[in-house]
Design an enzyme around this catalytic site. Structure first.
Site, PDB file in Angstrom:
ATOM      1  N   ASP A   1       1.072  -0.968  -0.031  1.00 22.05           N
ATOM      2  CA  ASP A   1      -0.096   0.394   0.132  1.00 22.05           C
ATOM      3  C   ASP A   1       1.446   1.633  -0.270  1.00 22.05           C
ATOM      4  O   ASP A   1       2.335   0.931   0.349  1.00 22.05           O
ATOM      5  CB  ASP A   1      -0.670  -0.341   1.217  1.00 22.05           C
ATOM      6  CG  ASP A   1      -1.924   1.177   1.372  1.00 22.05           C
ATOM      7  OD1 ASP A   1      -2.775   1.502   0.844  1.00 22.05           O
ATOM      8  OD2 ASP A   1      -1.889   1.963   2.471  1.00 22.05           O
TER       9      ASP A   1
ATOM     10  N   ASP B   1      -0.137   4.732   0.535  1.00 22.97           N
ATOM     11  CA  ASP B   1      -0.294   6.314   1.937  1.00 22.97           C
ATOM     12  C   ASP B   1      -0.220   5.411   3.013  1.00 22.97           C
ATOM     13  O   ASP B   1      -1.109   4.580   3.417  1.00 22.97           O
ATOM     14  CB  ASP B   1      -1.547   6.245   1.755  1.00 22.97           C
ATOM     15  CG  ASP B   1      -1.506   7.104   0.044  1.00 22.97           C
ATOM     16  OD1 ASP B   1      -0.768   7.891  -0.651  1.00 22.97           O
ATOM     17  OD2 ASP B   1      -2.524   7.486  -0.338  1.00 22.97           O
TER      18      ASP B   1
HETATM   19  C1  BG6 Z   1      -5.821   5.289   0.136  1.00 18.13           C
HETATM   20  C2  BG6 Z   1      -5.866   6.378   1.317  1.00 18.13           C
HETATM   21  O1  BG6 Z   1      -4.462   5.141   0.074  1.00 18.13           O
HETATM   22  O2  BG6 Z   1      -6.111   6.126  -1.121  1.00 18.13           O
HETATM   23  C3  BG6 Z   1      -7.416   7.465   1.477  1.00 18.13           C
HETATM   24  O3  BG6 Z   1      -5.738   5.830   2.371  1.00 18.13           O
HETATM   25  C4  BG6 Z   1      -7.438   7.793   0.089  1.00 18.13           C
HETATM   26  O4  BG6 Z   1      -7.403   7.817   2.772  1.00 18.13           O
HETATM   27  C5  BG6 Z   1      -7.691   6.794  -0.649  1.00 18.13           C
HETATM   28  O5  BG6 Z   1      -9.157   8.290   0.562  1.00 18.13           O
HETATM   29  C6  BG6 Z   1      -7.782   7.631  -2.215  1.00 18.13           C
HETATM   30  O6  BG6 Z   1      -6.845   8.197  -2.159  1.00 18.13           O
HETATM   31  P1  BG6 Z   1      -6.881  10.004  -3.734  1.00 18.13           P
HETATM   32  O7  BG6 Z   1      -5.551  10.529  -3.490  1.00 18.13           O
HETATM   33  O8  BG6 Z   1      -7.442   9.117  -4.620  1.00 18.13           O
HETATM   34  O9  BG6 Z   1      -8.005  10.846  -3.167  1.00 18.13           O
HETATM   35 MG    MG Z   2      -2.350   3.518   3.871  1.00 19.99          MG
END
Ligand code: BG6
Ligand code: MG
Length: 214
Positions: A8, A10
């Protein structure tokens, strides 16, 4: 035997989980919706619109679909502004070293992220060339805990689910990995990831050989 590791992004490789928190916080304040770290915890790992739905649980009014799309776009704008500050120093402890160690061992790697911003993040922290493949929020239609993202990762790196290990900081991601029939290592606070069979604080707390002992 583990032949591939799916990361993963983030909160596992990069500190962007904190920037997501700040982006949602700004939106919540503008809309006068109560928001705190506990709510944000439930937004981990799930898609943008699903995260918005979690935020709106505490709202006193209802929003039309058009309003919701506009809000999600606004939060993404705040978040993307924050991404401009991201540098290679924002890689989480041990992440870069782990990717290098796995490559040295011939282990295939893939990003399995719900984020549509994954390519720009990888570029800003200079990790694009450190992984073999990327699956992100633009490739999947079902948010974690659905296993779609991780099953696509396995296909992209040409391995069976049983040959893959997922590294995740979100409960939704741990569930997605288990649903995909993959081994999983949790990152962060073990109390937050009750379904993960193993949890370490960060990737600095485990070496590549230990990681691969699924
Ligand atoms: C995930 C995060 O990796 O990505 C979530 O943990 C987030 O918090 C999701 O909502 C979507 O991300 P983005 O950048 O497309 O808004
Ligand atoms: Mg994550």
């Amino acid at each position: 035997m583990i032949r591939g590791v799916i990361f993963d992004l983030d909160g596992v490789l990069v500190t962007t989980d904190e920037l997501h928190f700040q982006g949602w916080k700004r939106l919540a304040e503008e809309e006068c919706i109560p928001f705190d770290r506990a709510v944000n915890q439930r937004q981990r790992g799930i898609g943008r619109m699903e995260s918005l739905d979690v935020l709106l649980e505490k709202s006193t009014r209802t929003y039309s679909q058009a309003e919701k799309l506009a809000m999600a776009e606004r939060k993404n704008k705040y978040y993307c502004d924050l991404l401009q500050t991201l540098t290679p120093a924002d890689t989480l402890p041990g992440a870069r070293e782990m990717l290098a160690a796995l490559r040295k061992r011939g282990i295939r790697t893939c990003i399995g992220s719900a984020s549509k911003n994954a390519p720009v993040i990888l570029q800003r922290v200079a990790l694009t060339d450190s992984v073999d493949n990327v699956v992100d929020g633009r490739d999947v239609t079902r948010s974690k805990p659905d296993p779609e993202c991780f099953l696509l990762c396995a296909r992209r790196i040409q391995l069976t689910p049983a040959e893959c290990l997922v590294v995740e900081d979100a409960e939704a991601g741990v569930e997605a990995a288990l649903a995909a029939g993959m081994a999983v290592l949790g990152i962060g606070d073990a109390a937050r990831l009750p379904r993960a069979p193993r949890v370490v604080r960060d990737l600095k707390a485990i070496d590549a050989d230990e990681l691969l002992k699924a």
